[in-house]
Design an enzyme around this catalytic site. Structure first.
Site, PDB file in Angstrom:
ATOM      1  N   ASP A  55      -5.573  -3.067   0.384  1.00 24.82           N
ATOM      2  CA  ASP A  55      -5.010  -1.780   0.766  1.00 24.82           C
ATOM      3  C   ASP A  55      -3.554  -1.894   1.204  1.00 24.82           C
ATOM      4  OD1 ASP A  55      -7.235  -0.316   0.186  1.00 24.82           O
ATOM      5  OD2 ASP A  55      -7.939  -0.111   2.246  1.00 24.82           O
ATOM      6  N   LYS A  77      -3.377   3.332  -0.377  1.00 24.16           N
ATOM      7  CA  LYS A  77      -3.179   4.775  -0.269  1.00 24.16           C
ATOM      8  C   LYS A  77      -2.242   5.043   0.895  1.00 24.16           C
ATOM      9  CE  LYS A  77      -7.542   6.003   0.133  1.00 24.16           C
ATOM     10  NZ  LYS A  77      -8.272   4.725   0.019  1.00 24.16           N
ATOM     11  N   ASP A 110     -10.140  -2.857  10.816  1.00 24.85           N
ATOM     12  CA  ASP A 110     -11.569  -3.039  10.577  1.00 24.85           C
ATOM     13  C   ASP A 110     -12.013  -1.976   9.592  1.00 24.85           C
ATOM     14  OD1 ASP A 110     -14.299  -4.254  11.795  1.00 24.85           O
ATOM     15  OD2 ASP A 110     -14.539  -2.123  11.361  1.00 24.85           O
ATOM     16  N   MET A 191      -3.707   7.668  12.547  1.00 25.99           N
ATOM     17  CA  MET A 191      -3.171   8.528  11.485  1.00 25.99           C
ATOM     18  C   MET A 191      -2.727   9.882  12.023  1.00 25.99           C
ATOM     19  SD  MET A 191      -5.983   7.568   8.523  1.00 25.99           S
ATOM     20  CE  MET A 191      -7.375   7.716   9.664  1.00 25.99           C
TER      21      MET A 191
END
Length: 274
Positions: A55, A77, A110, A191
Site C-alpha cells: 500500500d 490508494k 495494522d 484520516m
C-alpha cells in the site's frame, strides 16, 4: 526486486495449477514506517515472500526487507488517487492465490485497524483461500509513543477511542459525536486532516470544551515527524498555518497537555509547534 507500479499490467495466470493447490495469503502490518518497529514475524514474512502487494503508506525502508528476487506490486490508494479500487485489489489477491502463488499483502500500520484488512481476509475466507494475519504497530500507538503523548493515563484518560474521519460516499463524516465527547478519554482520529474543521466543529457542538488539548501528529515515527499542539478550537487554523498533510493523526484529550513535559526527556522528537 521487480516493481510493478500499475497492478493492471501484472500478468496473472488464468487458471489454477493442475494439482488444484491454491497459494496462501499473509496479511502483514508494516507498522508506522520506521523499519525498526516491524515485528520479527513481519520481517520473517517479508524476507520469505516472492510476491508482495503493498500500500501507499508502506515506507521504502520497510520494502528493503523484501528479498531481491521478489515481485512487488503497488496497489496504493490516496485521496482521489486509487491505483485499483478496493474490490479489484481483492479480486487480484484471489486470482493470484488461485493460480498457485503465495503472497504477502503488506499494509501500513495494522491491517485490522482502519486498513480494510478485515474486508480482504473475509473475501479470502469466502473464496476458500488460506491466510495468516501478522499484526503491526498501528499509527496511533506510534504517534503517542514517538510524540510524547500517552494515549491512556491513570489521571487523565481511562478510555481510548479510535475513529475514522474519512468522508463517506455522501460526503459526510459519519461519527458517533456523543461518544467522542465523553469525559476522561482520549480520541484518536485517523484520516481526518481533510475534514479537520468539520470534526472540531462537531465535537464542540456536541459539548467538548473549546480549550480541550489537541494535537496533530504528522508522519509518526519517520524522520519528518512533527507534532503540532493547541486546543480543539485552534487546531484547524494551526493545521493550515503549518501545512499539515497526510499521513497525520488527530489526538484529542487531556493527555495532550503532558506532551511538552514528556518530550523534554525524549530523544529525536521534534519540538512542539503551537
Amino acid at each position: 526486486m521487480s516493481f510493478v507500479e500499475d497492478a493492471r499490467w501484472f500478468a496473472v495466470p488464468p487458471t489454477a495449477p493442475a494439482c488444484g493447490t491454491s497459494g496462501r495469503v499473509t496479511l502483514v502490518g508494516a507498522g508506522p514506517g520506521d523499519p525498526e518497529l516491524l515485528t520479527l514475524r513481519a520481517v520473517k514474512a517479508l524476507r520469505g515472500a516472492r510476491l508482495v502487494l503493498y500500500d501507499h503508506l508502506v515506507s521504502k525502508d520497510v520494502l528493503r526487507c523484501v528479498a531481491d528476487d521478489a515481485d512487488l506490486i503497488y496497489v496504493g490508494k490516496q485521496a482521489a488517487r486509487h491505483t485499483l479500487p478496493q474490490q479489484s485489489i481483492i479480486d487480484l489477491m484471489i486470482r493470484l492465490a488461485q493460480s498457485g502463488r503465495s503472497l504477502v499483502r503488506l499494509k501500513g500500520g495494522d491491517g485490522f485497524i482502519f486498513g480494510r484488512g478485515g474486508e480482504e481476509v473475509q473475501a479470502l475466507a469466502e473464496a476458500g483461500i488460506a491466510f495468516d494475519v501478522v499484526p503491526g504497530i498501528t499509527a496511533a500507538q506510534a504517534a503517542g509513543a514517538c510524540a510524547g503523548i500517552p494515549l491512556t493515563h491513570r489521571d487523565h484518560a481511562a478510555t481510548l477511542v479510535f475513529a475514522s474521519g474519512h468522508l463517506r460516499g455522501d460526503n459526510e463524516v459519519a461519527l458517533d459525536w456523543e461518544a467522542l465527547v465523553r469525559p476522561r478519554q482520549t480520541v484518536v482520529i485517523y484520516m481526518g486532516v481533510g475534514t479537520l474543521a468539520v470534526i472540531c466543529e462537531q465535537l464542540a457542538r456536541h459539548g467538548l470544551a473549546a480549550d480541550t488539548p489537541a494535537a496533530l501528529v504528522e508522519q509518526a515515527s519517520l524522520p519528518g515527524q512533527r507534532c503540532i499542539t493547541g486546543t480543539l478550537a485552534e487546531l484547524p487554523a494551526l493545521a493550515q498555518q503549518h501545512g499539515v498533510r497526510p499521513p497525520a493523526l488527530i489526538v484529542i484529550g487531556e493527555v495532550v497537555a503532558l506532551q511538552p513535559q514528556l518530550m523534554r526527556g525524549m530523544r529525536g522528537v521534534q519540538p512542539a509547534l503551537a
